[in-house]
Design a protein around this motif. Structure first.
Motif, short mmCIF file in Angstrom:
data_model
loop_
_atom_site.label_atom_id
_atom_site.label_comp_id
_atom_site.label_asym_id
_atom_site.label_seq_id
_atom_site.Cartn_x
_atom_site.Cartn_y
_atom_site.Cartn_z
N SER A 86 0.82 -1.21 0.00
CA SER A 86 0.00 0.00 0.00
C SER A 86 0.86 1.26 0.00
CB SER A 86 -0.96 0.02 1.19
OG SER A 86 -1.76 1.18 1.16
N LEU A 87 1.92 1.26 0.79
CA LEU A 87 2.78 2.44 0.83
C LEU A 87 3.48 2.66 -0.50
CD1 LEU A 87 4.36 2.11 4.39
CD2 LEU A 87 2.64 3.77 3.64
N ARG A 88 3.72 1.60 -1.24
CA ARG A 88 4.35 1.71 -2.56
C ARG A 88 3.44 2.41 -3.56
NH1 ARG A 88 6.10 -3.53 -5.97
NH2 ARG A 88 3.91 -3.53 -6.47
N ASP A 89 2.13 2.29 -3.37
CA ASP A 89 1.14 2.92 -4.25
C ASP A 89 1.04 4.40 -3.87
OD1 ASP A 89 -1.15 3.89 -5.50
OD2 ASP A 89 -2.30 2.07 -5.15
N SER A 90 1.37 5.28 -4.78
CA SER A 90 1.39 6.71 -4.46
C SER A 90 0.00 7.34 -4.36
CB SER A 90 2.22 7.48 -5.50
OG SER A 90 1.61 7.34 -6.78
N SER A 91 -1.04 6.63 -4.79
CA SER A 91 -2.39 7.19 -4.70
C SER A 91 -2.87 7.21 -3.25
CB SER A 91 -3.38 6.39 -5.56
OG SER A 91 -3.59 5.11 -5.01
#
Length: 125
Positions: free
Chosen positions: A39-44
């Motif tokens: 989740s943290l990897r997803d910038s949204s």
């Protein structure tokens, strides 16, 4: 709300049970660390802003992070700053909860996830 105890919703618990059965990983904290990282990897920005942590699954921050507590804390602080929030204790705890739950949802949504190898591939792909 604090980082001392990590709590999960009933939905996340049910999703983790499915993930445990399908990946062979047996520890909540291992799956939760993968989920948070995804989740943290997803910038949204996560769509869900509030999560009801109504299950009986909870773990201490130390159990959740193992010896990597400082790294996970730094990642959460970085995400708060990137999202325009002061990394206060409350903001960090909220970020942990919403990103953890979003990541669990990501993992659960992968119907092809049937092994640890596929989990690693998902995380590194």
């Amino acid at each position: 709300m604090s980082l001392e105890t990590v709590r999960l919703s009933q939905t996340a618990k049910d999703q983790l049970i499915w993930l445990k059965r399908n990946t062979g990983l047996t520890q909540w904290n291992e799956l939760c660390r993968w989920a948070l990282a995804l989740s943290l990897r997803d910038s949204s920005t996560p769509l869900v802003k509030e999560v009801v942590t109504d299950s009986n699954v909870e773990m201490s921050w130390k159990t959740f992070t193992n010896p990597y507590g400082d790294i996970y804390l730094a990642l959460l602080k970085q995400r708060c700053v990137a999202d325009g929030e002061e990394p206060s204790d409350e903001a960090l705890a909220r970020a942990l909860t919403i990103h953890l739950h979003r990541g669990i949802g990501y993992l659960h949504g992968r119907s092809d996830l049937r092994s640890v190898e596929q989990l690693v591939s998902t995380a590194t792909g």
